[in-house]
Design a protein around this motif. Structure first.
Motif, PDB file in Angstrom:
ATOM      1  N   ALA A   1       0.834  -1.205   0.000  1.00  0.00           N
ATOM      2  CA  ALA A   1       0.000   0.000   0.000  1.00  0.00           C
ATOM      3  C   ALA A   1       0.869   1.256   0.000  1.00  0.00           C
ATOM      4  N   LYS A   2       1.918   1.269   0.805  1.00  0.00           N
ATOM      5  CA  LYS A   2       2.822   2.429   0.855  1.00  0.00           C
ATOM      6  C   LYS A   2       3.543   2.626  -0.476  1.00  0.00           C
ATOM      7  N   GLU A   3       3.992   1.534  -1.095  1.00  0.00           N
ATOM      8  CA  GLU A   3       4.687   1.634  -2.377  1.00  0.00           C
ATOM      9  C   GLU A   3       3.744   2.126  -3.474  1.00  0.00           C
ATOM     10  N   LEU A   4       2.493   1.674  -3.445  1.00  0.00           N
ATOM     11  CA  LEU A   4       1.517   2.151  -4.421  1.00  0.00           C
ATOM     12  C   LEU A   4       1.256   3.643  -4.221  1.00  0.00           C
ATOM     13  N   HIS A   5       1.133   4.044  -2.963  1.00  0.00           N
ATOM     14  CA  HIS A   5       0.928   5.460  -2.653  1.00  0.00           C
ATOM     15  C   HIS A   5       2.100   6.294  -3.165  1.00  0.00           C
ATOM     16  N   ASP A   6       3.309   5.825  -2.917  1.00  0.00           N
ATOM     17  CA  ASP A   6       4.498   6.542  -3.394  1.00  0.00           C
ATOM     18  C   ASP A   6       4.503   6.657  -4.915  1.00  0.00           C
ATOM     19  N   ALA A   7       4.080   5.601  -5.610  1.00  0.00           N
ATOM     20  CA  ALA A   7       4.065   5.605  -7.073  1.00  0.00           C
ATOM     21  C   ALA A   7       3.045   6.608  -7.620  1.00  0.00           C
ATOM     22  N   MET A   8       1.983   6.869  -6.858  1.00  0.00           N
ATOM     23  CA  MET A   8       0.931   7.776  -7.321  1.00  0.00           C
ATOM     24  C   MET A   8       1.069   9.192  -6.768  1.00  0.00           C
ATOM     25  N   GLU A   9       1.966   9.405  -5.839  1.00  0.00           N
ATOM     26  CA  GLU A   9       2.106  10.695  -5.174  1.00  0.00           C
ATOM     27  C   GLU A   9       2.796  11.699  -6.090  1.00  0.00           C
ATOM     28  N   GLY A  10       2.426  12.962  -5.963  1.00  0.00           N
ATOM     29  CA  GLY A  10       3.079  14.023  -6.723  1.00  0.00           C
ATOM     30  C   GLY A  10       2.546  14.123  -8.145  1.00  0.00           C
ATOM     31  N   LEU A  11       3.299  14.837  -8.979  1.00  0.00           N
ATOM     32  CA  LEU A  11       2.893  15.030 -10.368  1.00  0.00           C
ATOM     33  C   LEU A  11       3.142  13.772 -11.166  1.00  0.00           C
ATOM     34  N   GLY A  12       2.102  13.274 -11.774  1.00  0.00           N
ATOM     35  CA  GLY A  12       2.233  12.081 -12.605  1.00  0.00           C
ATOM     36  C   GLY A  12       2.400  10.824 -11.771  1.00  0.00           C
ATOM     37  N   THR A  13       1.952   9.741 -12.321  1.00  0.00           N
ATOM     38  CA  THR A  13       2.060   8.445 -11.661  1.00  0.00           C
ATOM     39  C   THR A  13       3.195   7.658 -12.279  1.00  0.00           C
ATOM     40  N   ASP A  14       3.999   7.042 -11.449  1.00  0.00           N
ATOM     41  CA  ASP A  14       5.076   6.168 -11.920  1.00  0.00           C
ATOM     42  C   ASP A  14       4.460   4.801 -12.198  1.00  0.00           C
ATOM     43  N   GLU A  15       3.955   4.622 -13.431  1.00  0.00           N
ATOM     44  CA  GLU A  15       3.255   3.389 -13.781  1.00  0.00           C
ATOM     45  C   GLU A  15       4.143   2.160 -13.645  1.00  0.00           C
TER      46      GLU A  15
ATOM     47  N   ARG B   1      -8.846   6.185  -5.633  1.00  0.00           N
ATOM     48  CA  ARG B   1      -7.578   6.857  -5.956  1.00  0.00           C
ATOM     49  C   ARG B   1      -7.130   6.531  -7.374  1.00  0.00           C
ATOM     50  N   LEU B   2      -7.348   5.284  -7.803  1.00  0.00           N
ATOM     51  CA  LEU B   2      -6.974   4.905  -9.165  1.00  0.00           C
ATOM     52  C   LEU B   2      -7.697   5.772 -10.190  1.00  0.00           C
ATOM     53  N   LEU B   3      -8.949   6.106  -9.909  1.00  0.00           N
ATOM     54  CA  LEU B   3      -9.728   6.941 -10.825  1.00  0.00           C
ATOM     55  C   LEU B   3      -9.107   8.320 -11.001  1.00  0.00           C
ATOM     56  N   ASP B   4      -8.394   8.794  -9.989  1.00  0.00           N
ATOM     57  CA  ASP B   4      -7.722  10.096 -10.074  1.00  0.00           C
ATOM     58  C   ASP B   4      -6.384  10.012 -10.794  1.00  0.00           C
ATOM     59  N   ASP B   5      -5.784   8.829 -10.830  1.00  0.00           N
ATOM     60  CA  ASP B   5      -4.406   8.715 -11.306  1.00  0.00           C
ATOM     61  C   ASP B   5      -4.218   7.985 -12.629  1.00  0.00           C
ATOM     62  N   PHE B   6      -5.232   7.276 -13.090  1.00  0.00           N
ATOM     63  CA  PHE B   6      -5.095   6.490 -14.321  1.00  0.00           C
ATOM     64  C   PHE B   6      -6.226   6.802 -15.285  1.00  0.00           C
ATOM     65  N   ARG B   7      -5.972   6.552 -16.558  1.00  0.00           N
ATOM     66  CA  ARG B   7      -6.968   6.728 -17.608  1.00  0.00           C
ATOM     67  C   ARG B   7      -6.932   5.529 -18.542  1.00  0.00           C
ATOM     68  N   GLY B   8      -8.042   5.303 -19.239  1.00  0.00           N
ATOM     69  CA  GLY B   8      -8.115   4.319 -20.309  1.00  0.00           C
ATOM     70  C   GLY B   8      -7.741   2.910 -19.889  1.00  0.00           C
ATOM     71  N   SER B   9      -6.949   2.264 -20.728  1.00  0.00           N
ATOM     72  CA  SER B   9      -6.593   0.864 -20.472  1.00  0.00           C
ATOM     73  C   SER B   9      -5.731   0.712 -19.224  1.00  0.00           C
ATOM     74  N   ASP B  10      -4.922   1.735 -18.893  1.00  0.00           N
ATOM     75  CA  ASP B  10      -4.127   1.666 -17.665  1.00  0.00           C
ATOM     76  C   ASP B  10      -5.031   1.656 -16.437  1.00  0.00           C
ATOM     77  N   LEU B  11      -6.128   2.406 -16.503  1.00  0.00           N
ATOM     78  CA  LEU B  11      -7.081   2.435 -15.388  1.00  0.00           C
ATOM     79  C   LEU B  11      -7.696   1.053 -15.188  1.00  0.00           C
ATOM     80  N   GLN B  12      -8.140   0.435 -16.263  1.00  0.00           N
ATOM     81  CA  GLN B  12      -8.752  -0.881 -16.133  1.00  0.00           C
ATOM     82  C   GLN B  12      -7.731  -1.921 -15.684  1.00  0.00           C
ATOM     83  N   ARG B  13      -6.511  -1.832 -16.211  1.00  0.00           N
ATOM     84  CA  ARG B  13      -5.448  -2.767 -15.822  1.00  0.00           C
ATOM     85  C   ARG B  13      -5.148  -2.645 -14.325  1.00  0.00           C
TER      86      ARG B  13
END
Length: 108
Positions: free
Chosen positions: A12-26, A64-76
């Protein structure tokens, strides 16, 4: 609090870190939920990670995913975390509702 060899809080912490700040580290996000040598998290592990995220950040991980991902990345991302059908229009509607609610509070 290990569940079947994983640590839900660490994930959970690693996912949060990946989504924190500008842009998501997919790359970081997806490598966290699909460790080398595994197809991904089991449904029980997904549930544990979502609960750990909620406990740590008081935010639903699927929302949170809805705020950070779009399209096929969101569904994935949603599929990988057991979030079910991820619909971007729901996020747009919710953002609009939150905006209206905030507006109403300011005008009262």
């Amino acid at each position: 609090n290990e569940v079947q060899g994983i640590n839900p809080e660490r994930i959970a912490k690693e996912l949060h870190d990946a989504m924190e700040g500008l842009g998501t580290d997919e790359a970081k996000f997806f490598s966290t939920i699909q460790p080398t040598g595994r197809k991904g998290l089991t449904p029980e592990e997904q549930k544990q990670v979502r609960q750990a995220y909620l406990n740590l950040y008081d935010v639903d991980l699927c929302d949170r995913l809805l705020d950070d991902f779009r399209g096929s990345d969101l569904q994935r991302a949603g599929d990988a975390l057991g979030c079910g059908e991820m619909n971007e229009s729901v996020n747009t509607d919710m953002s609009f509702m939150k905006h209206l609610m905030g507006y109403n509070k300011k005008t009262q």
